[in-house]
Scaffold this motif. Structure first.
Motif, mmCIF file in Angstrom:
data_model
loop_
_atom_site.group_PDB
_atom_site.id
_atom_site.type_symbol
_atom_site.label_atom_id
_atom_site.label_comp_id
_atom_site.label_asym_id
_atom_site.label_seq_id
_atom_site.Cartn_x
_atom_site.Cartn_y
_atom_site.Cartn_z
ATOM 1 N N TRP A 54 0.863 -1.190 0.000
ATOM 2 C CA TRP A 54 0.000 0.000 0.000
ATOM 3 C C TRP A 54 0.889 1.227 0.000
ATOM 4 O O TRP A 54 1.678 1.440 0.923
ATOM 5 C CB TRP A 54 -0.919 0.012 1.222
ATOM 6 C CG TRP A 54 -1.802 1.230 1.238
ATOM 7 C CD1 TRP A 54 -1.604 2.377 1.955
ATOM 8 C CD2 TRP A 54 -3.020 1.426 0.501
ATOM 9 N NE1 TRP A 54 -2.613 3.274 1.701
ATOM 10 C CE2 TRP A 54 -3.494 2.713 0.814
ATOM 11 C CE3 TRP A 54 -3.744 0.637 -0.393
ATOM 12 C CZ2 TRP A 54 -4.670 3.228 0.271
ATOM 13 C CZ3 TRP A 54 -4.913 1.160 -0.943
ATOM 14 C CH2 TRP A 54 -5.364 2.426 -0.611
ATOM 15 N N SER A 65 -4.600 3.049 11.820
ATOM 16 C CA SER A 65 -5.238 1.794 12.210
ATOM 17 C C SER A 65 -5.910 1.971 13.562
ATOM 18 O O SER A 65 -5.448 2.737 14.407
ATOM 19 C CB SER A 65 -4.203 0.672 12.291
ATOM 20 O OG SER A 65 -3.540 0.537 11.055
ATOM 21 N N GLY A 135 -7.397 -1.107 9.523
ATOM 22 C CA GLY A 135 -6.491 -0.142 8.896
ATOM 23 C C GLY A 135 -7.178 0.602 7.768
ATOM 24 O O GLY A 135 -7.900 0.010 6.971
ATOM 25 N N GLY A 137 -6.503 3.449 4.646
ATOM 26 C CA GLY A 137 -5.606 4.260 3.822
ATOM 27 C C GLY A 137 -6.441 5.106 2.884
ATOM 28 O O GLY A 137 -7.296 4.581 2.165
HETATM 29 C C1 BTN Z 1 -6.565 -2.337 0.407
HETATM 30 O O1 BTN Z 1 -7.252 -1.587 -0.287
HETATM 31 O O2 BTN Z 1 -6.042 -3.334 -0.085
HETATM 32 C C2 BTN Z 1 -6.392 -2.031 1.863
HETATM 33 C C3 BTN Z 1 -5.420 -0.899 2.094
HETATM 34 C C4 BTN Z 1 -5.229 -0.596 3.574
HETATM 35 C C5 BTN Z 1 -4.083 0.358 3.801
HETATM 36 C C6 BTN Z 1 -4.009 0.806 5.230
HETATM 37 S S1 BTN Z 1 -2.904 2.182 5.452
HETATM 38 C C7 BTN Z 1 -3.005 2.002 7.177
HETATM 39 C C8 BTN Z 1 -3.001 0.522 7.477
HETATM 40 N N1 BTN Z 1 -1.634 0.025 7.558
HETATM 41 C C9 BTN Z 1 -1.364 -0.834 6.579
HETATM 42 O O3 BTN Z 1 -0.261 -1.407 6.418
HETATM 43 N N2 BTN Z 1 -2.430 -1.000 5.791
HETATM 44 C C10 BTN Z 1 -3.562 -0.226 6.250
#
Ligand code: BTN
Length: 254
Positions: A54, A65, A135, A137
């Motif tokens: 990501w 998170s 989490g 993003g």
């Molecule tokens: C996706 O769309 O596949 C999920 C993405 C999730 C990203 C977020 S950023 C904060 C948290 N920490 C991570 O390593 N991943 C989630």
């Protein structure tokens, strides 16, 4: 009566972490109560679904998170991603006047391109959820034009609004909305059905790229365990992971 909620009762900002999901998991294993939020300016190993990377360029997106300990059985944990998707969409609508769409399994879209993703990771004791790390993003103050390979499928708030957004204020608003939606989940509201009814691809013919191959069919429903129910000639599949795009426009045969 206190108006203090659960999510955001403790918020910690880091400059640089591997993944905010990893940090929250560590706090959870050390007995931290639910509601903790850990956010970072930069993740060196941010991850998405299916083990994907990501990417959120330093200081330009929202990456955080949340630690949750809802009293849910294993089969009910599929409610957590919908809860977060609804909260994100509501915030984008109410704070920024945008018109987000929701896509199975974990995406929030703007103009049919992904602007946010949700990654829920869980830990169980017997059949009960011990904790979940939720989490989030969200692509904010950078342009997807910097990422030619992602630009056809992904977007940012800057690209959609044509201006930068105050990330601190937006983060506060999302946390507040998450907390309000979490309170509804705990009160027994059916956030899952609410999310399902807003999905952009249900009732349409879709192409799903799964870890085991490509499937096409009518996206008939989302089962309570979160599976996409795909109707094909003579059979019905339940898919638990994959990327969905529209296959063709046509009226389904009954
Ligand atoms: C996706 O769309 O596949 C999920 C993405 C999730 C990203 C977020 S950023 C904060 C948290 N920490 C991570 O390593 N991943 C989630």
């Amino acid at each position: 009566m206190s108006t203090r909620g659960i999510i955001g009762r403790r918020i910690i900002h880091y400059d640089r972490v591997t993944s905010t999901n990893d940090l929250v998991r560590e706090w959870a294993e050390n007995g931290e109560p639910e509601g903790l939020v850990i956010a970072a300016e930069e993740q060196t190993a941010g991850r998405g679904r299916l083990g994907r990377q990501w990417i959120g360029p330093r200081g330009t997106s929202l990456q955080f998170s949340v630690l949750l300990r809802p009293p849910l059985a294993a089969a009910q944990t599929a409610r957590l991603t919908p809860l977060a998707a609804l909260a994100l969409a509501a915030t984008l609508r109410e704070e920024l006047g945008l018109r987000p769409g929701l896509k199975w399994p974990n995406d929030v879209l703007l103009n049919e391109k992904k602007c946010a993703g949700i990654l829920v990771e869980t830990s169980f004791e017997a059949d009960r959820l011990s904790y979940a790390v939720l989490g989030v993003g969200l692509n904010v103050n950078y342009s997807m034009r910097e990422f030619a390979d992602l630009a056809p499928f992904a977007t940012t708030l800057l690209d959609e609004l044509g201006r930068e957004v105050n990330r601190d204020a937006l983060e506060r608003a999302i946390i507040k909305s998450l907390d309000a939606h979490y309170a509804r989940l705990l009160a027994g509201d059916d956030v899952f059905s609410e999310w399902r009814s807003q999905l952009t691809t249900l009732g349409r013919y879709v192409r799903v790229v799964t870890p085991n191959g490509i499937e096409e069919g009518l996206a008939e429903d989302i089962a309570p365990d979160g599976a996409l129910v795909l109707r094909q000639e003579g059979r019905t599949l339940r898919l638990y992971a994959g990327d969905v795009t529209l296959a063709r426009e046509s009226t389904p045969r009954s």
